[in-house]
Design an enzyme around this catalytic site. Structure first.
Site, short mmCIF file in Angstrom:
data_model
loop_
_atom_site.label_atom_id
_atom_site.label_comp_id
_atom_site.label_asym_id
_atom_site.label_seq_id
_atom_site.Cartn_x
_atom_site.Cartn_y
_atom_site.Cartn_z
N SER A 57 -4.02 -0.52 15.09
CA SER A 57 -4.85 0.68 15.20
C SER A 57 -5.32 0.78 16.64
CB SER A 57 -6.06 0.57 14.26
OG SER A 57 -7.06 1.51 14.60
N TYR B 25 -14.03 -3.41 10.99
CA TYR B 25 -12.71 -2.80 10.86
C TYR B 25 -11.91 -3.00 12.15
CZ TYR B 25 -8.97 0.61 10.55
OH TYR B 25 -7.74 1.21 10.56
N GLY C 79 0.82 -1.21 0.00
CA GLY C 79 0.00 0.00 0.00
C GLY C 79 0.85 1.26 0.00
#
Length: 301
Positions: free
Chosen positions: A146, A171, A21
């Site tokens: 995260s 998520y 990414g």
């Protein structure tokens, strides 16, 4: 604001770094800083046109390769070619991620798309490149977590979230799973006596191109939420520092976890972050590893 900065990244000449990414956001900043210090950087991207544009912006010794983490056939093809071209790989930054807060979507392999991209693709990629990583001196794998992992819970009876789906919850679960993977990888590398190190990082609340995309299904209200996010998030250049430290600080130890030091770990200087109890639980790690092996067909350690 003081603390660890990109100026402290040591010379990376002679090292091969793979960043997934890498055409935008955190991945672009990470790839840019590694190339600036002399690394040969492989931009592993789904959109090669965007990757080529990123490579022109970065400069230095950079190559672009196609990788769609949500397709296991793409992961296998990418890994096979990369492994043949680079017998020793010094760094793998599992950075790419999907944030999909709208309706449930599935990958080409039938997996919930956020879990496929954020976890299963990186699990398979790491395993397929492990021999090449072990062939390098002091290689590292960096897994991206995260702050949402702290309030998430893995439901092993419904990993694909087929019941009562909510995008934001999915998520959080995917980022918890990515965190569990990084921690369990560290345990297994140590137990195997591997020279490869597994380290983790999270960017806190950071402004990237994923943020507006995540809310676009809400139309005008999504744009309002995105603009509000600008007030509470930090620039992507700061958000990338935890993963850059995890990737390059010579004093880093396997299993360390880096993130912002501010309130709620949302922003601020880089420090060691706190894992949730579930993320640190060896039983959860073993269970996720077994599930990932079964789902991807990639078995290692």
């Amino acid at each position: 604001m003081t603390g660890w900065t990109a100026d402290r990244i040591p010379d990376q000449r002679g090292r091969v770094a793979v960043v997934t990414g890498a055409n935008s956001g955190l991945g672009l900043i990470t790839a840019t800083e590694l190339a600036r210090r002399g690394a040969r950087v492989v931009l592993a991207v789904r959109d090669t046109a965007a990757g080529e544009e990123a490579a022109r912006r970065i400069g230095g010794d950079v190559e672009v390769r196609e990788l769609d983490l949500a397709r296991l056939d793409s992961v296998r093809a990418f890994a096979a070619k990369l492994a043949a071209d680079h017998p020793a790989i010094d760094l793998l930054v599992n950075n790419a991620g999907a944030v999909l807060l709208g309706p449930r979507r599935t990958s080409a392999d039938g997996f919930e798309l956020q879990l496929a991209t954020n976890v299963l693709g990186h699990f398979a990629l790491t395993g397929l490149l492990l021999d090449n990583l072990a062939a390098a001196r002091a290689a590292r794998v960096v897994s991206l977590s995260s702050i949402t992992h702290k309030t998430a819970h893995l439901d092993f009876d419904d990993l694909m979230f087929e019941r009562g789906y909510r995008g934001s919850t999915a998520y959080g679960r995917s980022k918890l799973a990515a965190t569990v993977f990084g921690v369990e990888l560290d345990r297994r590398l140590r137990a195997a006596g591997s020279p490869v190190t597994s380290v983790l990082a999270h960017p806190g609340m950071t402004r990237t191109n994923l943020t507006p995309r995540a809310w676009e299904h809400l139309g005008r209200w999504g744009r309002v939420i995105s603009w509000f996010g600008l007030l509470v998030t930090q620039p992507v250049e700061r958000g990338a520092l935890p993963q850059l430290r995890a990737a390059t600080d010579p004093d880093v130890r396997g299993g360390q976890f880096f993130g912002p030091a501010g309130l709620g770990e949302m922003r601020g200087r880089v420090t060691e972050a706190r894992l949730s109890r579930e993320a640190a639980d060896p039983a959860v790690g073993r269970r996720l590893w077994a599930a990932a092996e079964e789902l991807t067909g990639v078995r290692y350690l």
